[in-house]
Design an enzyme around this catalytic site. Structure first.
Site, short mmCIF file in Angstrom:
data_model
loop_
_atom_site.label_atom_id
_atom_site.label_comp_id
_atom_site.label_asym_id
_atom_site.label_seq_id
_atom_site.Cartn_x
_atom_site.Cartn_y
_atom_site.Cartn_z
N HIS A 3 0.72 -1.30 -0.02
CA HIS A 3 0.23 -0.01 0.07
C HIS A 3 0.82 1.21 -0.07
O HIS A 3 2.07 1.22 0.54
CB HIS A 3 -0.75 -0.06 1.25
CG HIS A 3 -1.89 0.92 1.43
ND1 HIS A 3 -1.76 2.27 1.85
CD2 HIS A 3 -3.03 0.78 1.18
CE1 HIS A 3 -2.78 3.11 1.91
NE2 HIS A 3 -3.87 2.27 1.38
N ASP A 46 3.29 -4.30 8.01
CA ASP A 46 1.98 -3.40 7.69
C ASP A 46 0.97 -4.50 8.00
O ASP A 46 0.61 -5.54 7.11
CB ASP A 46 1.81 -3.05 6.30
CG ASP A 46 0.46 -2.25 6.24
OD1 ASP A 46 -0.40 -2.40 7.04
OD2 ASP A 46 0.47 -1.48 5.00
N GLN A 58 -4.34 -5.23 7.09
CA GLN A 58 -5.22 -6.12 6.39
C GLN A 58 -5.22 -7.56 7.33
O GLN A 58 -5.79 -8.34 6.88
CB GLN A 58 -5.22 -6.44 5.10
CG GLN A 58 -5.44 -5.06 4.43
CD GLN A 58 -6.93 -4.61 4.24
OE1 GLN A 58 -7.81 -5.10 4.49
NE2 GLN A 58 -6.95 -3.38 4.00
N LYS A 92 -10.15 -0.90 10.58
CA LYS A 92 -10.27 -2.06 9.75
C LYS A 92 -10.68 -3.18 10.46
O LYS A 92 -11.22 -4.14 10.07
CB LYS A 92 -9.03 -2.31 9.03
CG LYS A 92 -8.32 -1.14 8.41
CD LYS A 92 -8.24 -1.23 6.78
CE LYS A 92 -7.34 -0.12 6.24
NZ LYS A 92 -7.74 0.18 5.07
N CYS A 147 -4.69 2.29 -3.65
CA CYS A 147 -3.49 2.86 -3.03
C CYS A 147 -2.29 1.94 -3.23
O CYS A 147 -1.37 1.74 -2.24
CB CYS A 147 -3.71 3.07 -1.59
SG CYS A 147 -5.00 4.43 -1.39
N1 PMP Z 1 -1.76 -0.61 4.83
C1 PMP Z 1 -2.82 -1.23 4.18
C2 PMP Z 1 -2.39 -2.77 3.58
C3 PMP Z 1 -4.07 -0.87 3.91
O1 PMP Z 1 -4.88 -1.68 3.58
C4 PMP Z 1 -4.29 0.68 4.39
C5 PMP Z 1 -5.55 1.15 4.62
N2 PMP Z 1 -6.18 0.97 3.28
C6 PMP Z 1 -3.29 1.22 4.97
C7 PMP Z 1 -2.06 0.60 5.12
C8 PMP Z 1 -3.35 2.71 5.46
O2 PMP Z 1 -4.18 2.65 6.53
P1 PMP Z 1 -4.92 4.02 7.19
O3 PMP Z 1 -5.30 4.72 6.13
O4 PMP Z 1 -5.99 3.42 7.98
O5 PMP Z 1 -3.91 4.66 7.86
#
Ligand code: PMP
Length: 421
Positions: free
Chosen positions: A138, A215, A218, A241, A379
């Site tokens: 991401h 990270d 998910q 999430k 993203c």
């Molecule tokens: N890493 C992953 C794998 C994500 O799916 C996301 C959110 N889509 C993020 C980081 C960023 O999370 P946040 O926008 O809640 O900070």
């Protein structure tokens, strides 16, 4: 749909303690209609819905126990501080972390990853040091490393993936060397659902002296976690999430790393002593939590974690795995559909494109049938480049989704065929 799949769709899977109807009853929003159709919400990877229990906690704190934390001696301040710190303990149990002082409340995974980049990497990396990030990442686990690389002269290298979306483990092992200082890797891809082989990747990184930043955004909603067993150096996730509120996340760091890291934000409650020209800081986690934290959000995150823990992450994972397999199976039978990401053991996410239609058109058409999916690059632009697509449609499942909803998704795609025929 043929008779066999119809039967499968209606099948109730024997899983003790897992009652999807009971879970759905805790999420009033799932019973609403959109465009006059019952909502089918397949976008939990972007943000999960909140159970009534989480909303009740938010109301309860504001109505009964609210005050600022760590700075008052009056009753409510102490009461609210106790609830805030109890939430940190809940997160510690959830991640099997022994000492909750190793958990920093952030506003989300993005802030956690940036904190590691700015407070750990920026002060330790030298020109020519290498940061490995995978092609699955991401943007939150890419851009902070680019910023640090630009500031320090470190170099970013990509861990390639195979065509099915798995990490190319051989290529990863070949990339590791004594210049590798950081491996930043997602546990589950938000665009494909791939679960990365951390059990092999982390020890291999440590063998060359690199630190591993996971990270976990998910992963936390979908699988039981044990950070000491995983042995990562840092781990970040977002509360929203995992059925918690927005504006709260958690960063775990190994104690010796947190102790050595300078904070990157100064302010109230992170100091021991302040003069006009200099200050001394508290220990972790407080030195990284400058200012008034997201108090109610942290407490309600504790409720969300209690909620999923009560149902059981193993039961949730099994239910969602069934949904992914069922959805992949159904979608694979549609000639216009190409599935992206078919790695074995995928978590909760199905990404696809429709021959001759842009993903945005697919998303817009099925939205009118009440089916909410995410469309776009998720993203993860480097991943889209690797897959050779501009965007995909992504159905992502939470513990409250059902096979019948997968059927609604599949049926709604008939409208795409009609329009693009
Ligand atoms: N890493 C992953 C794998 C994500 O799916 C996301 C959110 N889509 C993020 C980081 C960023 O999370 P946040 O926008 O809640 O900070």
């Amino acid at each position: 749909m043929n008779a066999t799949t119809e039967t499968l769709a209606n099948q109730t899977l024997a899983r003790p303690n897992f009652d999807v109807d009971k879970i759905r009853a805790d999420f009033p929003i799932l019973s609403r209609e959109v465009y006059g159709k019952p909502l089918v919400f397949l976008d939990s990877a972007a943000s999960a819905m909140k159970p009534r229990q989480v909303v009740d906690t938010i109301r309860d704190v504001y109505e009964n126990d609210y005050s600022n934390v760590h700075r008052g001696i009056h009753y409510l301040s102490q009461r609210c501080t106790d609830r805030f710190e109890a939430a940190r303990e809940t997160v510690a149990r959830f991640l099997k972390v022994k000492d909750s002082d190793n958990l920093i409340f952030t506003k989300g995974a993005t802030e956690g990853l940036n904190l590691v980049a700015q407070c750990y990497a920026r002060s330790t990396l030298k020109p020519g040091d290498e940061i490995l990030i995978s092609e699955l990442e991401h943007h939150s686990n890419i851009v902070p490393w680019q910023m640090v690389a630009q500031a320090t002269g470190a170099v970013i290298k990509a861990i390639p993936i195979l065509d099915d979306g798995q990490i190319d483990l051989e290529a990863y092992l070949a990339l590791l060397n004594e210049r590798t200082k950081i491996v930043a890797i997602t546990q589950v891809s938000n665009a494909l659902g791939t679960v990365t082989p951390l059990a092999q990747m982390i020890p291999a990184a440590h063998a060359v002296g690199a630190k591993v930043v996971v990270d976990g955004c998910q992963a936390t909603p979908h699988m039981a976690l044990d950070l000491p067993a995983m042995d990562c150096d840092f781990f970040a996730f977002s509360g929203h999430k995992v059925y918690g509120p927005n504006g709260i996340g958690v960063l775990y760091g190994k104690p010796e790393l947190l102790a050595a890291m300078p904070p990157y934000q100064g302010g109230g409650e992170m100091i021991d002593f302040v003069s006009i020209t200099e200050s001394t800081y508290k220990d972790a986690p407080h030195k990284f939590e400058a200012g008034t934290p997201p108090i109610v959000e942290a407490i309600a995150l504790g409720t969300a974690i209690d909620y999923v823990t009560e149902i059981g992450l193993e039961a949730i994972a099994a239910h969602e795995h069934d949904l992914v397999e069922y959805a992949m199976d159904q979608l694979a039978q549609i000639p216009e559909v190409t599935l992206h990401g078919t790695a074995p053991g995928k978590a909760s996410i199905v990404s696809f494109t429709w021959k001759g239609a842009h993903a945005h058109d697919v998303g817009t058409i099925i939205d009118r049938a009440g089916v909410a999916v995410r469309v776009g690059h998720h993203c993860a632009q480097p991943l889209m480049d690797r897959l050779g697509v501009a965007s995909t449609a992504r159905a992502s499942f939470g513990m409250y989704n059902t096979r019948a909803e997968v059927d609604r998704l599949v049926r709604s795609l008939d409208d795409v065929r009609t329009i693009f025929a």
